[in-house]
Design an enzyme around this catalytic site. Structure first.
Site, PDB file in Angstrom:
ATOM      1  N   HIS A   1       0.863  -1.176   0.000  1.00 28.28           N
ATOM      2  CA  HIS A   1       0.000   0.000   0.000  1.00 28.28           C
ATOM      3  C   HIS A   1       0.904   1.231   0.000  1.00 28.28           C
ATOM      4  O   HIS A   1       2.141   1.100  -0.061  1.00 28.28           O
ATOM      5  CB  HIS A   1      -0.943  -0.017   1.205  1.00 28.28           C
ATOM      6  CG  HIS A   1      -0.253  -0.245   2.524  1.00 28.28           C
ATOM      7  ND1 HIS A   1       0.702   0.606   3.026  1.00 28.28           N
ATOM      8  CD2 HIS A   1      -0.367  -1.249   3.436  1.00 28.28           C
ATOM      9  CE1 HIS A   1       1.126   0.158   4.192  1.00 28.28           C
ATOM     10  NE2 HIS A   1       0.510  -0.976   4.463  1.00 28.28           N
TER      11      HIS A   1
ATOM     12  N   HIS B   1       4.086   1.253   2.233  1.00 28.07           N
ATOM     13  CA  HIS B   1       5.247   0.551   1.684  1.00 28.07           C
ATOM     14  C   HIS B   1       5.879   1.370   0.551  1.00 28.07           C
ATOM     15  O   HIS B   1       7.106   1.463   0.436  1.00 28.07           O
ATOM     16  CB  HIS B   1       4.839  -0.803   1.092  1.00 28.07           C
ATOM     17  CG  HIS B   1       4.216  -1.753   2.073  1.00 28.07           C
ATOM     18  ND1 HIS B   1       2.893  -2.095   2.031  1.00 28.07           N
ATOM     19  CD2 HIS B   1       4.739  -2.437   3.112  1.00 28.07           C
ATOM     20  CE1 HIS B   1       2.622  -2.966   2.992  1.00 28.07           C
ATOM     21  NE2 HIS B   1       3.729  -3.189   3.672  1.00 28.07           N
TER      22      HIS B   1
ATOM     23  N   GLY C   1       9.091   1.463   8.447  1.00 29.65           N
ATOM     24  CA  GLY C   1       8.051   2.431   8.790  1.00 29.65           C
ATOM     25  C   GLY C   1       7.932   2.622  10.293  1.00 29.65           C
ATOM     26  O   GLY C   1       7.987   1.659  11.056  1.00 29.65           O
TER      27      GLY C   1
ATOM     28  N   SER D   1      -2.345  -0.241   6.600  1.00 25.17           N
ATOM     29  CA  SER D   1      -1.840  -1.542   7.027  1.00 25.17           C
ATOM     30  C   SER D   1      -2.415  -2.602   6.099  1.00 25.17           C
ATOM     31  O   SER D   1      -3.580  -2.495   5.681  1.00 25.17           O
ATOM     32  CB  SER D   1      -2.279  -1.829   8.463  1.00 25.17           C
ATOM     33  OG  SER D   1      -2.116  -3.202   8.742  1.00 25.17           O
TER      34      SER D   1
HETATM   35  P1  AMP Z   1       4.857  -5.176   6.501  1.00 23.74           P
HETATM   36  O1  AMP Z   1       4.663  -5.580   5.082  1.00 23.74           O
HETATM   37  O2  AMP Z   1       3.585  -4.927   7.232  1.00 23.74           O
HETATM   38  O3  AMP Z   1       5.812  -6.079   7.238  1.00 23.74           O
HETATM   39  O4  AMP Z   1       5.568  -3.764   6.462  1.00 23.74           O
HETATM   40  C1  AMP Z   1       6.743  -3.574   5.736  1.00 23.74           C
HETATM   41  C2  AMP Z   1       7.300  -2.216   6.069  1.00 23.74           C
HETATM   42  O5  AMP Z   1       6.346  -1.222   5.731  1.00 23.74           O
HETATM   43  C3  AMP Z   1       7.594  -2.062   7.571  1.00 23.74           C
HETATM   44  O6  AMP Z   1       8.793  -1.329   7.723  1.00 23.74           O
HETATM   45  C4  AMP Z   1       6.410  -1.273   8.040  1.00 23.74           C
HETATM   46  O7  AMP Z   1       6.686  -0.500   9.195  1.00 23.74           O
HETATM   47  C5  AMP Z   1       6.164  -0.383   6.841  1.00 23.74           C
HETATM   48  N1  AMP Z   1       4.793   0.139   6.890  1.00 23.74           N
HETATM   49  C6  AMP Z   1       3.655  -0.557   7.058  1.00 23.74           C
HETATM   50  N2  AMP Z   1       2.598   0.281   7.127  1.00 23.74           N
HETATM   51  C7  AMP Z   1       3.097   1.532   7.007  1.00 23.74           C
HETATM   52  C8  AMP Z   1       2.519   2.840   7.000  1.00 23.74           C
HETATM   53  N3  AMP Z   1       1.214   3.021   7.144  1.00 23.74           N
HETATM   54  N4  AMP Z   1       3.340   3.904   6.862  1.00 23.74           N
HETATM   55  C9  AMP Z   1       4.682   3.739   6.725  1.00 23.74           C
HETATM   56  N5  AMP Z   1       5.286   2.530   6.710  1.00 23.74           N
HETATM   57  C10 AMP Z   1       4.506   1.451   6.853  1.00 23.74           C
END
Ligand code: AMP
Length: 279
Positions: free
Chosen positions: A34, A37, A147, A185
């Site tokens: 999203h 990312h 993030g 998310s």
């Molecule tokens: P994930 O795929 O949920 O493991 O997230 C991958 C990366 O994207 C991690 O570093 C998260 O912190 C970051 N991330 C997820 N949601 C957000 C958001 N809303 N804003 C900024 N970074 C995000």
């Protein structure tokens, strides 16, 4: 953008880049990309000569098998979303590539991984620390972008990089939100429209609590009110709603050092987290 699935193929590319003196940035993700990312991908493209986005739904960081099974997997649309960015490689290892037979090592970080999500998701940060250490090695990254939405994760990963001499700068990036304030998310995909609307109360509640604490109101009373507010709006149960010192996530009762509010709350069977700094 090349799609690479094997670490040997990735290594062939990174070796070439290193020899050419190019810097490497990595954005670790579990996919279902999203705008949050994508903001990390944009930051990486700005900072590093070469950028690798990784997509791996890491079984070791799921303490709940149902959550792992329900985690969205959208590889083709993820690749399409990255197309406008200057990403060199989308690295998509499978489970056997990441954890071959006989794999037996776990990286465990004390201190910052205790409490908050560490308390309610046993083993989660061991899984995160282990996979991130491997991804930083496999990509030979100079910079890794994470993030702040997962603020505790940033602190855990910082410790791993520093303690294991991985020679990689961890770059935190601001949380991207919907207009309603809801932090983006991958798990939001599991909420229907009504629940998504309801979920916006999380950010509104955190913001009001942060303002009240900044204005000098008593912390525990503010947090109690915030908990009641979430429950009144039909969210719950609340895993935690706490104030912690930013630097090391120690519990604090005042804001003499920079502090943040952290929340994890359930809505319609989906666990949502958020955090906000107190000015
Ligand atoms: P994930 O795929 O949920 O493991 O997230 C991958 C990366 O994207 C991690 O570093 C998260 O912190 C970051 N991330 C997820 N949601 C957000 C958001 N809303 N804003 C900024 N970074 C995000």
């Amino acid at each position: 953008m090349k799609i690479v699935r094997r670490k040997s193929d990735l290594r062939a590319l990174t070796r070439g880049w290193r020899l050419a003196g190019e810097s490497i940035g990595v954005v670790p993700t579990m996919g279902a990309l999203h705008d949050g990312h994508l903001s990390l991908a944009a930051a990486a493209c700005k900072r590093a000569d070469r950028v690798i986005v990784t997509l791996f739904v890491n079984p070791k960081q799921f303490n709940n098998p149902e959550d792992l099974e329900k985690y969205p997997r959208t590889e083709d649309s993820d690749a399409r979303k990255l197309a406008p960015y200057d990403v060199d490689v989308l690295y998509i290892p499978d489970g056997a590539e990441m954890y071959p037979d006989g794999f037996a090592t776990t990286i465990s970080v004390s201190g910052v991984s205790e409490g908050l999500c560490g308390a309610t998701r046993p083993g989660h940060f061991d899984g995160v620390a282990t996979v991130v250490a491997k991804l930083l090695r496999q990509t030979e990254a100079d910079f890794a972008f994470f993030g702040e939405k997962d603020y505790q994760q940033v602190q855990v990963v910082r410790r791993v990089a520093e303690d294991l001499d991985l020679d990689c700068e961890i770059v935190p990036c601001p949380t991207v939100r919907e207009e309603s304030g809801l932090a983006l998310s991958s798990r939001n995909l599991r909420l229907d429209d009504a629940a998504r609307q309801k979920a916006s109360i999380i950010y509104a509640t955190l913001s009001a609590a942060a303002r009240a604490i900044a204005a000098g109101q008593e912390v525990e009373r503010v947090l109690d009110q915030a908990r009641a507010e979430l429950l009144d709006h039909g969210l719950g149960p609340i895993d935690y709603l706490e104030m912690r010192r930013e630097r090391d996530l120690a519990p604090v009762q005042d804001t003499s050092a920079p502090a943040r509010l952290f929340v994890a709350v359930w809505l319609d069977g989906v666990r949502l987290i958020d955090n906000l700094g107190i000015d």
